[in-house]
Design an enzyme around this catalytic site. Sequence first.
Site, short mmCIF file in Angstrom:
data_model
loop_
_atom_site.label_atom_id
_atom_site.label_comp_id
_atom_site.label_asym_id
_atom_site.label_seq_id
_atom_site.Cartn_x
_atom_site.Cartn_y
_atom_site.Cartn_z
N HIS A 1 -27.69 24.24 56.56
CA HIS A 1 -26.66 24.41 55.52
C HIS A 1 -27.08 23.67 54.26
O HIS A 1 -27.08 24.24 53.15
CB HIS A 1 -25.32 23.89 56.04
CG HIS A 1 -24.23 23.86 55.01
ND1 HIS A 1 -23.12 24.65 55.09
CD2 HIS A 1 -24.06 23.13 53.87
CE1 HIS A 1 -22.33 24.42 54.06
NE2 HIS A 1 -22.89 23.49 53.30
N GLU A 2 -27.44 22.41 54.42
CA GLU A 2 -27.81 21.60 53.25
C GLU A 2 -29.13 22.09 52.65
O GLU A 2 -29.28 22.17 51.43
CB GLU A 2 -27.91 20.12 53.64
CG GLU A 2 -26.64 19.52 54.21
CD GLU A 2 -25.50 19.48 53.21
OE1 GLU A 2 -25.71 19.84 52.03
OE2 GLU A 2 -24.39 19.09 53.60
N HIS B 1 -29.07 25.17 50.23
CA HIS B 1 -28.72 24.96 48.82
C HIS B 1 -29.98 24.73 47.99
O HIS B 1 -30.22 25.40 46.98
CB HIS B 1 -27.80 23.74 48.67
CG HIS B 1 -26.42 23.93 49.20
ND1 HIS B 1 -25.58 24.91 48.74
CD2 HIS B 1 -25.72 23.25 50.15
CE1 HIS B 1 -24.42 24.84 49.37
NE2 HIS B 1 -24.49 23.84 50.24
#
Length: 276
Positions: free
Chosen positions: A62-63, A66
């Site tokens: 998820h991180e 980005h």
Amino acid sequence: MNADTAAARKAGPTRISFIFLGFIATSLGGGWALWSGPTSWPTGLIAFVFVTAVWLVSLCLHEFSHEGTATLIENKAPGEGLGRGLTRPYLSPLKYTHALLSIILPVLFVIMGGLGLPGGAVYIERGRIQGRWKHSLISAAGPLTNVAFAVVCTAPFWLDALEGVPLAFRFALAFLALLQVSAAILNFLPVPGLDGYGVIEPWLSHRVRREVAPLAPFGLIAVFALLWIPEVNQFFFGVVDGLLSALGVTDLETYCGYDLYRFWREADGLCTAPQS
């Protein structure tokens, strides 16, 4: 081009940390042990390790999504990542995320309430990115990763491919699906500090952004506090359960998955009985 950037170009586009590889290995090992059946280890403990490890993998991706999306849409070379202080994307849970907000707290939220609450945001050098849609896409990339995980976790259910799947593994998948769906919904909320607000923020006026900016550090806290209100909590999980039901995952399966995950508590007899 400085020496660090040149070295990064030669080494490849993305580095992967041993910590992340450890999460992957633990996920695979836990899944295999859960699928194989009874061992000398309690099934609940194995389910706890498996679910937590997969959840950690999803948090890392998820991180990373980005920063990886930012680098990709800006057409940066392998040695020109957009993570703060990095020469290129680095798939590590500790390199450009906040360990407490991005990793530890989300895991604690799972243990305490069976909730996939989002963590802190990855560090992105936003000033180097031009274009509102690019900023929106970078913010959306994180929760879209949770959506992808939810699709994978629920695939055996909506494909009706559960024949032969051990009950414990089935329950663990159902609970993982709940975590991913709840995380995606919460992340997409247009609350300052969450990815949902990051999606719409570039399209707001400068005055509104300036007035809302001081609220960002408290957005996650506000969401967590609201979920303690019984009516809000019931409504939220009603939405989550409705989406899971549409994907073939029943309330009983997610409940039993969470019951199995909490191995330190006495198991609910309802979840140990054979299911049709």
